[in-house]
Design a protein around this motif. Structure first.
Motif, PDB file in Angstrom:
ATOM      1  N   PHE A 146      11.076  64.327  98.655  1.00 43.16           N
ATOM      2  CA  PHE A 146      10.081  64.092  97.615  1.00 43.16           C
ATOM      3  C   PHE A 146       8.860  64.921  97.976  1.00 43.16           C
ATOM      4  CE2 PHE A 146       6.443  62.003  95.710  1.00 43.16           C
ATOM      5  CZ  PHE A 146       6.885  61.724  94.420  1.00 43.16           C
ATOM      6  N   LEU A 147       8.568  65.922  97.155  1.00 46.62           N
ATOM      7  CA  LEU A 147       7.469  66.859  97.410  1.00 46.62           C
ATOM      8  C   LEU A 147       6.320  66.557  96.459  1.00 46.62           C
ATOM      9  CD1 LEU A 147       6.409  69.451  98.823  1.00 46.62           C
ATOM     10  CD2 LEU A 147       7.557  70.759  97.024  1.00 46.62           C
ATOM     11  N   SER A 148       5.121  66.409  97.014  1.00 48.12           N
ATOM     12  CA  SER A 148       3.969  66.100  96.176  1.00 48.12           C
ATOM     13  C   SER A 148       2.702  66.637  96.836  1.00 48.12           C
ATOM     14  CB  SER A 148       3.843  64.587  95.958  1.00 48.12           C
ATOM     15  OG  SER A 148       3.594  63.926  97.190  1.00 48.12           O
ATOM     16  N   ASN A 149       1.622  66.601  96.085  1.00 50.14           N
ATOM     17  CA  ASN A 149       0.311  66.993  96.599  1.00 50.14           C
ATOM     18  C   ASN A 149      -0.539  65.756  96.850  1.00 50.14           C
ATOM     19  OD1 ASN A 149       0.785  69.668  94.576  1.00 50.14           O
ATOM     20  ND2 ASN A 149      -0.153  70.090  96.570  1.00 50.14           N
ATOM     21  N   ALA A 150      -1.084  65.651  98.059  1.00 45.55           N
ATOM     22  CA  ALA A 150      -2.135  64.662  98.313  1.00 45.55           C
ATOM     23  C   ALA A 150      -3.440  65.276  97.832  1.00 45.55           C
ATOM     24  CB  ALA A 150      -2.207  64.325  99.797  1.00 45.55           C
ATOM     25  N   GLY A 151      -4.234  64.514  97.093  1.00 49.03           N
ATOM     26  CA  GLY A 151      -5.460  65.081  96.527  1.00 49.03           C
ATOM     27  C   GLY A 151      -6.339  65.723  97.575  1.00 49.03           C
ATOM     28  N   LYS A 152      -6.601  64.989  98.665  1.00 47.02           N
ATOM     29  CA  LYS A 152      -7.407  65.515  99.761  1.00 47.02           C
ATOM     30  C   LYS A 152      -7.115  64.723 101.018  1.00 47.02           C
ATOM     31  CE  LYS A 152     -12.169  66.526 101.203  1.00 47.02           C
ATOM     32  NZ  LYS A 152     -13.608  66.349 100.879  1.00 47.02           N
ATOM     33  N   GLN A 153      -6.834  65.460 102.101  1.00 44.17           N
ATOM     34  CA  GLN A 153      -6.593  64.847 103.397  1.00 44.17           C
ATOM     35  C   GLN A 153      -7.548  65.487 104.400  1.00 44.17           C
ATOM     36  OE1 GLN A 153      -2.485  64.725 104.585  1.00 44.17           O
ATOM     37  NE2 GLN A 153      -2.959  64.447 106.748  1.00 44.17           N
ATOM     38  N   SER A 158       0.751  59.100  95.399  1.00 41.39           N
ATOM     39  CA  SER A 158       1.667  59.156  96.539  1.00 41.39           C
ATOM     40  C   SER A 158       2.956  58.420  96.185  1.00 41.39           C
ATOM     41  CB  SER A 158       1.018  58.508  97.761  1.00 41.39           C
ATOM     42  OG  SER A 158       1.235  57.109  97.758  1.00 41.39           O
ATOM     43  N   PRO A 159       4.008  58.557  96.992  1.00 40.49           N
ATOM     44  CA  PRO A 159       5.229  57.783  96.744  1.00 40.49           C
ATOM     45  C   PRO A 159       5.008  56.275  96.828  1.00 40.49           C
ATOM     46  CG  PRO A 159       5.670  59.597  98.258  1.00 40.49           C
ATOM     47  CD  PRO A 159       4.186  59.518  98.094  1.00 40.49           C
ATOM     48  N   PHE A 160       3.828  55.858  97.322  1.00 43.84           N
ATOM     49  CA  PHE A 160       3.521  54.435  97.455  1.00 43.84           C
ATOM     50  C   PHE A 160       2.248  54.076  96.702  1.00 43.84           C
ATOM     51  CE2 PHE A 160       5.947  55.843 101.089  1.00 43.84           C
ATOM     52  CZ  PHE A 160       6.970  54.909 101.134  1.00 43.84           C
TER      53      PHE A 160
END
Length: 840
Positions: free
Chosen positions: A655-662, A698-700
């Motif tokens: 599952f590929l996604s972007n975290a807004g900001k880390q 996120s996935p959660f």
């Protein structure tokens, strides 16, 4: 310049240190550099590199790494091309933070640069190192070289790394997690005059191993079904028993080879450099991905071929004046072909039948469903014997073409006696074209449980379910009534039964075409290989195109010969990454257009095809001090990555996604002291405090403000080296290193434990998925040591790695096909042995 005078956070490990510490490849390097973490997961070719908590890119071949690996100036785009043993390494540099303006291929988290030794212009030289250890480990490194003429020198090196497996497969009887690696490397160095130098390198590497052991960490009811079929998994309470069960051995066959040529031409204070490379990587893997001795997934096969061409030009000055600069241009071209299969095995049908029976209280089974669906569609034999058949599954084919170029430059301006300003800029353009040609032959996953033809069946199931529930409630059973109890209730209470029966009939008639109330929804989790919407299509072009400008600004102050300070600001960039896995799905934002265009297939789901570019920013303050007897380096930094590309392993896909900001706040300390000429004590400590500043999707669910997993707050290395001189110029060398990582949660959550509505599939609570992962934490405490006796050109050593046999789990995930179970990858156990080296 020395390392202490360069205002950059960098760790350099010499070839001598690598040999004494028995560092055989880049994967082992994190034992010496605490800001670097390297881990191996699904196969021998899939290795994660993380610097200061940021990294990824290895497991999903469509994802570019955030940490760039360069070997002799050549960018290695995927980890399979960068994990080989190195027989002639000179040093390994780990540069922390974005390195946009010095390297043509941007690396948003940092760079690992491996520098090997050039051929020497001497008559002849050679060395051979042999090592033997437990698990029948055998390693050999050899090097021979010398001058061919007054202007031409050459060298040839090779390595062999063999070891029996450390984990027993209780089904096949074979040992897995073995080592079988070879590398051949040849170099030519042409120096016709003082102005021109040309270096040609060719290498060929091969890995053929059985990797990687997966252990069960939590059993479930599905595990009981596996056992009922005669299958086995390791006891969940003994994950470090070095025992697993698979019904066939995994395959890891990797070939990696290439050519590179570097030309350096000096014109006074100006040096022109050209680096050209062509590389090929072939990677064949196959794995029993249900991780049990039951034949559920007959194979999870992948054949990946990567062809890469790069060209870099640089111009650098070495002037006596206040200004020096470096300018360059870089071109990158890569083609990826990936084909694979995920197929059902011989026991998948009885396993799925048991799950269907369990999920429906014994009311349904596969034969009943096959006959019912076929009869209602007017084709009674359409599905007979076709659900979960041996050899059915998903046949995969992915293609990716990537072309990128960048212009970069950096200058140093010494505007006062003790002050130097450094500025740099990088412009990068990256474009990708990708396509899929996947076909699912899983008949079960292509069934539409909401089809109009099945309305009578749904009506019957809803009626029976409502009747059993209502009568169970009337009888105070706390659950559904059985057929016998319903009959007895009807005979004893005809009026009440008539009312309940009428209500149940009305409920069934009202909801038989309501997808949210479909009684078959509980079976949808078994439809995990549905028809695949391939790309490009009328809605999705299968293309990305990104551009970015990154830059660096740094001010350095040389307080004295012993003390230097610096403050810097830098940005980095990583282009879009493509999800080349079976979990590649169109974006939810495209759902309306996909439905309108008639592209939505049966059981169409949504997710991501690619992740947008990630951009990093680092603020850093550092001090470097060297008083001869002791040296200290300290860096304090805040690093942000916007749209961080998060890649979650789901067991058989990603599952590929972007975290807004880390972001991460960190402090790094590196120090050494030389109390005597013979003794060196060194220590390095990294403190990291990571945070998801924004991660809404996120996935959660919304994880904004949460803590990213897998990033230990404290990573440290403490070591000493005692080089004691004996008579006749012999030496006795004792070296030891302790690598420690404080406890950290391995993964944020487990998707398989998310609470969902049993009929609609809608998420009720993400918290259960998060809570399920909390017990699984990792703490690392490994001690490596060696004792060596050196007599002239001969050296004999006794060595050990992970001497205390510190065991931990490196990664966890939901066990495929076993809902409620958890699997993970254990680390390597203690290894030890003896080695000998000869130099001539």
């Amino acid at each position: 310049k020395t390392l202490q005078s360069i205002p950059v956070a960098v760790s350099v490990t010499s070839g001598e240190t690598l040999a004494r510490a028995q560092i055989r490849d880049i994967r082992d390097l994190s034992a010496l550099v605490p800001s670097l973490r390297v881990s191996e997961h699904q196969s021998s070719s899939q290795t994660d590199f993380n610097i200061r908590g940021f990294g990824n890119g290895a497991n999903n071949v469509g994802i570019e790494p955030s940490v760039g690996v360069f070997i002799d100036g050549v960018y290695r785009s995927r980890s399979a091309a960068s994990i080989a043993d190195f027989p002639d390494v000179k040093r390994i540099e780990v540069l922390r933070g974005p390195q946009s303006t010095l390297f043509g291929k941007n690396a948003s988290a940092g760079v690992i640069s491996v520098v090997t030794a050039e051929p020497k212009f001497v008559k002849m030289y050679s060395s051979t190192a042999l090592s033997y250890g437990n698990y029948n480990g055998f390693a050999m490194k050899s090097l021979v070289g010398g001058k061919i003429s007054d202007t031409l020198a050459g060298s040839f090196s090779s390595t062999v790394n063999l070891r029996a497996g450390t984990v027993l497969d209780g089904k096949t009887g074979d040992k897995i997690n073995n080592r079988r690696r070879t590398l051949l490397r040849g170099q030519l160095l042409f120096v016709p005059n003082d102005s021109l130098k040309m270096r040609l390198i060719a290498d060929y590497g091969s890995i053929t191993e059985r990797c990687c052991a997966v252990v069960n960490l939590k059993a479930s009811a599905a595990t009981g079904v596996v056992n009922a079929l005669g299958g086995q998994v390791n006891p969940a309470n003994a994950p470090f028993g070095n025992l697993v069960y698979n019904n066939f051995n995994s395959t890891n066959a990797i070939k990696n080879y290439g050519l590179s040529g570097q030309i350096d031409y000096s014109m006074g204070p100006l040096t022109l450099t050209s680096i050209t490379s062509w590389r090929k990587s072939k990677n064949i893997t196959n794995q029993d991905s249900d991780f049990s001795s039951a034949d559920l997934l007959g194979q999870n096969y992948a054949n990946v071929r990567i062809t890469t061409f790069t060209q870099e030009f640089r111009a650098a000055t070495n002037l006596d004046g206040p200004i020096n600069f470096l300018a360059g241009a870089y071109y990158f071209n890569e083609k990826i072909k990936q084909d694979g299969q995920i197929l059902f095995g011989t026991q998948m049908r009885p396993y799925a039948n048991a799950l269907v029976q369990g999920g429906t209280g014994g009311a349904l089974n596969l034969v009943t469903l096959e006959n019912t669906f076929g009869a209602l569609e007017g084709a009674p034999t359409k599905y007979q014997g076709k659900f979960f058949t041996n050899g059915a599954g998903l046949f995969e084919s992915y293609r990716l073409k990537n072309e990128a170029y960048s212009l970069f430059g950096q200058f140093d301006f010494k505007f006062a006696d003790k002050f130097t300003f450094t500025g740099g800029v990088n412009y990068t353009h990256d474009s990708k074209n990708f396509s899929t040609a996947n076909t699912s032959t899983d008949v079960w996953s292509a069934v539409n449980f909401n089809a109009a033809a099945y309305a009578p069946f749904r009506n019957q199931l809803l009626y029976q379910g409502a009747l059993a529930a209502q009568i169970g409630s009337a009888l105070g059973l706390g659950g559904n009534a059985t057929a016998a109890q319903i009959g007895a209730f009807a005979g004893a209470n005809p009026a009440a039964f008539a009312a309940i029966n009428a209500g149940s009939l009305a409920f069934a008639s009202a909801n038989m075409n309501n997808p949210a109330a479909n009684p078959l929804n509980a079976l949808k989790p078994l439809q995990f290989l549905p028809p695949f919407l391939n790309v490009p299509n009328a809605v999705e072009p299968g293309k990305t195109s990104d551009s970015n400008v990154a830059w660096t600004a740094r001010l350095a102050y040389k307080a004295s010969k012993q003390l230097n300070f610096y403050v810097s600001y830098a940005t980095g960039y990583k282009a879009s990454s493509i999800n080349l896995s079976r979990d590649s799905r169109p974006a939810l934002a495209d759902s309306a257009a996909i439905v309108a265009g008639g592209l939505a297939g049966t059981n169409q789901s949504y997710g991501s095809r690619f992740a947008a570019p990630e951009k990093s920013t680092v603020y850093e303050v550092g001090v470097k001090a060297n008083w001869g007897i002791a040296s200290v380096n300290v860096a304090v930094f805040k690093q942000n990555i916007k749209d961080f590309q998060a890649n979650l392993f789901t067991g058989t896909g990603f599952f590929l996604s972007n975290a807004g900001k880390q972001s991460v706040f960190g402090i790094e300390f590196e120090g050494s002291v030389h109390p005597t000429d013979e003794l060196t004590i060194n220590a390095a400590v990294t403190y990291l405090k990571p945070k998801y500043d924004s991660y809404i999707f996120s996935p959660f669910g919304d994880q904004s403000g949460g803590t990213p997993s897998g990033i230990p707050p404290i990573s440290s290395t403490l070591g000493f080296n005692w080089n004691h001189a004996l008579a006749n110029d012999d030496h006795f060398v004792v070296r030891a290193d302790w690598h420690y990582e404080s406890p950290v949660q391995i993964i944020e959550g487990l998707p398989g434990f998310i609470t969902k509505n049993s009929t609609t599939g809608a998420v009720i609570s993400y918290q259960t998925g998060l809570d399920a992962a909390r017990p699984y934490r990792r703490e690392v405490s490994e001690i490596d040591a060696s004792i060596s006796y050196i007599h002239g050109a001969y050296e004999v050593s006794v060595w050990g790695r992970n001497l205390t046999n510190n065991r931990y789990i490196t990664a966890i995930f939901d066990s495929p096909l076993q809902n409620g179970s958890v699997s993970g990858y254990p680390n390597q156990p203690r290894t030890y042995g003896v080695s000998a080296m000869m130099k001539f």
